[in-house]
Design a protein around this motif. Sequence first.
Motif, PDB file in Angstrom:
ATOM      1  N   MET A 108     -44.249 -21.632   1.342  1.00  0.00           N
ATOM      2  CA  MET A 108     -44.656 -20.243   2.194  1.00  0.00           C
ATOM      3  C   MET A 108     -43.676 -19.350   2.037  1.00  0.00           C
ATOM      4  N   GLU A 109     -44.009 -17.983   1.843  1.00  0.00           N
ATOM      5  CA  GLU A 109     -43.300 -16.959   1.589  1.00  0.00           C
ATOM      6  C   GLU A 109     -43.526 -15.803   2.493  1.00  0.00           C
ATOM      7  N   PHE A 110     -42.370 -15.185   2.952  1.00  0.00           N
ATOM      8  CA  PHE A 110     -42.360 -13.928   4.015  1.00  0.00           C
ATOM      9  C   PHE A 110     -41.835 -12.686   3.287  1.00  0.00           C
ATOM     10  N   LEU A 111     -42.532 -11.615   3.293  1.00  0.00           N
ATOM     11  CA  LEU A 111     -42.008 -10.555   2.674  1.00  0.00           C
ATOM     12  C   LEU A 111     -41.902  -9.605   3.592  1.00  0.00           C
ATOM     13  N   PHE A 112     -40.435  -8.810   3.732  1.00  0.00           N
ATOM     14  CA  PHE A 112     -40.344  -7.849   4.722  1.00  0.00           C
ATOM     15  C   PHE A 112     -40.125  -6.282   4.172  1.00  0.00           C
ATOM     16  N   ASN A 113     -40.611  -5.387   4.619  1.00  0.00           N
ATOM     17  CA  ASN A 113     -40.358  -3.973   4.388  1.00  0.00           C
ATOM     18  C   ASN A 113     -39.720  -3.135   5.524  1.00  0.00           C
ATOM     19  N   ALA A 114     -38.609  -2.880   5.579  1.00  0.00           N
ATOM     20  CA  ALA A 114     -38.022  -1.921   6.699  1.00  0.00           C
ATOM     21  C   ALA A 114     -38.132  -0.554   6.112  1.00  0.00           C
ATOM     22  N   TYR A 115     -38.450   0.502   7.096  1.00  0.00           N
ATOM     23  CA  TYR A 115     -38.273   1.792   6.935  1.00  0.00           C
ATOM     24  C   TYR A 115     -37.615   2.451   8.138  1.00  0.00           C
ATOM     25  N   ALA A 116     -36.839   3.650   7.985  1.00  0.00           N
ATOM     26  CA  ALA A 116     -36.403   4.431   9.016  1.00  0.00           C
ATOM     27  C   ALA A 116     -36.995   5.602   9.277  1.00  0.00           C
ATOM     28  N   PHE A 117     -37.410   5.961  10.399  1.00  0.00           N
ATOM     29  CA  PHE A 117     -38.125   7.514  10.662  1.00  0.00           C
ATOM     30  C   PHE A 117     -37.158   8.129  11.315  1.00  0.00           C
ATOM     31  N   ASP A 118     -37.312   9.498  11.627  1.00  0.00           N
ATOM     32  CA  ASP A 118     -36.574  10.364  12.182  1.00  0.00           C
ATOM     33  C   ASP A 118     -36.398  10.479  13.363  1.00  0.00           C
ATOM     34  N   GLY A 119     -35.179   9.989  14.207  1.00  0.00           N
ATOM     35  CA  GLY A 119     -35.136   9.828  15.631  1.00  0.00           C
ATOM     36  C   GLY A 119     -35.853   8.464  16.247  1.00  0.00           C
ATOM     37  N   GLU A 120     -35.312   8.515  17.341  1.00  0.00           N
ATOM     38  CA  GLU A 120     -35.900   7.087  18.269  1.00  0.00           C
ATOM     39  C   GLU A 120     -37.173   7.114  18.343  1.00  0.00           C
ATOM     40  N   LEU A 121     -37.926   6.117  18.766  1.00  0.00           N
ATOM     41  CA  LEU A 121     -39.326   5.928  19.250  1.00  0.00           C
ATOM     42  C   LEU A 121     -39.663   5.313  20.497  1.00  0.00           C
ATOM     43  N   ASP A 122     -40.129   6.194  21.428  1.00  0.00           N
ATOM     44  CA  ASP A 122     -40.443   5.796  22.865  1.00  0.00           C
ATOM     45  C   ASP A 122     -41.499   4.720  22.761  1.00  0.00           C
ATOM     46  N   LEU A 123     -41.276   3.454  22.714  1.00  0.00           N
ATOM     47  CA  LEU A 123     -42.372   2.345  22.472  1.00  0.00           C
ATOM     48  C   LEU A 123     -43.195   2.393  24.016  1.00  0.00           C
ATOM     49  N   ASN A 124     -42.741   2.725  25.132  1.00  0.00           N
ATOM     50  CA  ASN A 124     -43.403   2.515  26.075  1.00  0.00           C
ATOM     51  C   ASN A 124     -44.362   3.738  26.231  1.00  0.00           C
ATOM     52  N   TYR A 177     -36.674  -7.553   2.004  1.00  0.00           N
ATOM     53  CA  TYR A 177     -36.131  -8.673   2.195  1.00  0.00           C
ATOM     54  C   TYR A 177     -37.345  -9.734   2.031  1.00  0.00           C
ATOM     55  N   ARG A 178     -36.724 -10.967   1.754  1.00  0.00           N
ATOM     56  CA  ARG A 178     -37.910 -12.189   1.282  1.00  0.00           C
ATOM     57  C   ARG A 178     -37.238 -13.461   1.814  1.00  0.00           C
ATOM     58  N   LEU A 179     -38.134 -14.041   2.537  1.00  0.00           N
ATOM     59  CA  LEU A 179     -37.850 -15.540   3.204  1.00  0.00           C
ATOM     60  C   LEU A 179     -38.762 -16.436   2.518  1.00  0.00           C
ATOM     61  N   GLU A 180     -38.062 -17.564   2.141  1.00  0.00           N
ATOM     62  CA  GLU A 180     -38.868 -18.552   1.589  1.00  0.00           C
ATOM     63  C   GLU A 180     -38.838 -19.800   2.445  1.00  0.00           C
ATOM     64  N   ILE A 181     -39.879 -20.436   2.928  1.00  0.00           N
ATOM     65  CA  ILE A 181     -39.821 -21.724   3.544  1.00  0.00           C
ATOM     66  C   ILE A 181     -40.342 -22.771   2.476  1.00  0.00           C
ATOM     67  N   ASP A 182     -39.091 -23.827   2.751  1.00  0.00           N
ATOM     68  CA  ASP A 182     -39.298 -24.866   1.585  1.00  0.00           C
ATOM     69  C   ASP A 182     -38.680 -26.250   2.142  1.00  0.00           C
ATOM     70  N   PRO A 183     -39.222 -27.087   2.567  1.00  0.00           N
ATOM     71  CA  PRO A 183     -38.713 -28.277   3.311  1.00  0.00           C
ATOM     72  C   PRO A 183     -37.739 -29.107   2.542  1.00  0.00           C
ATOM     73  N   GLN A 184     -37.864 -29.052   1.039  1.00  0.00           N
ATOM     74  CA  GLN A 184     -37.078 -29.743   0.276  1.00  0.00           C
ATOM     75  C   GLN A 184     -35.877 -28.955  -0.272  1.00  0.00           C
ATOM     76  N   ARG A 185     -35.578 -27.960   0.378  1.00  0.00           N
ATOM     77  CA  ARG A 185     -34.279 -27.074  -0.048  1.00  0.00           C
ATOM     78  C   ARG A 185     -33.533 -27.081   1.256  1.00  0.00           C
ATOM     79  N   GLU A 186     -32.069 -26.826   1.126  1.00  0.00           N
ATOM     80  CA  GLU A 186     -31.374 -26.562   2.291  1.00  0.00           C
ATOM     81  C   GLU A 186     -31.505 -25.030   2.511  1.00  0.00           C
ATOM     82  N   THR A 187     -30.827 -24.794   3.674  1.00  0.00           N
ATOM     83  CA  THR A 187     -30.864 -23.193   4.092  1.00  0.00           C
ATOM     84  C   THR A 187     -29.936 -22.537   3.088  1.00  0.00           C
ATOM     85  N   ALA A 188     -30.229 -21.441   2.844  1.00  0.00           N
ATOM     86  CA  ALA A 188     -29.342 -20.604   2.016  1.00  0.00           C
ATOM     87  C   ALA A 188     -29.773 -19.059   2.590  1.00  0.00           C
TER      88      ALA A 188
END
Length: 271
Positions: A1-17, A97-108
């Motif tokens: 299993m693999e998870f792919l992350f893509n992060a972006y920054a926009f101009d200023g803060e975002l009022d989530l509420n 960023y990329r995260l791989e889930i592999d029960p046969q491997r140690e955390t790295a």
Amino acid sequence: MEFLFNAYAFDGELDLNRLAQKLGMTRKYRWEEPMKLNPVTFAPVPSANGEQAYLYYFGGVVFLNCSADLIARFLDAIQGHAGQMKRRHQFPFHEEYRLEIDPQRETAIANNCAVMPRCDPTFLDIICFVIAKSVALERIEARIDQVFDEVEVLIAKLARGKLELPDRDMARMASSILSFKFTSIAHIMVLDKPEITWDDPQADRLYLTMAGLFELNQRYLEIRHKSETLLDMTGVFTSLSHARRSARLEWIIIILIAIEIVLYLLELFRH
């Protein structure tokens, strides 16, 4: 299993509420709590499950397992709800960023990917949180470098004996510098950890490791140092500008006094 992350920054803060209200949500969000949305339906997602968008109020958005086309469509669609959102090609600050889930491997854990033997939604949240902070810091770093370039031009003029900077521009520069310090401390809160890390030792170790790899604390200290340096330079420019203005006023007063003396002498000569 693999998870792919893509992060972006926009101009200023975002009022989530406020954004939540526009999207028909009633819940309140804390500063470290992301808004998790389905990038297609914009419905809230309680936990990591397939394609997902994490929105942070300090100015970051992280896409989990989203294609480039889906990211572009999400940003185009949500810009009507959040003024800071722009089209993807206007996002110069990006982190992958990329995260791989592999029960046969140690955390790295490395600075561009990680391997873990099991999948934990908490780990996904922490990775999103760290890379969102990283791109937000990158935005501040770029802006503070721009101010340094402006100051360098002023120093070059000062070396030639010229200092022509209106008070309004000086105040604008000082305001920008102060905003760097305030944003990095109050908005991004680089030195604060997610609440989950206080109760989960594994989550705490992952956060500290990720924060170390992305050098969050070091970058924050560098921003603070640069801000203080720029404030010192701005203080020098302000002092020189005031001294120059005072000298000009003194010369004006001297000239007016001289004119008055000349007029007085002319009046005596006529009589």
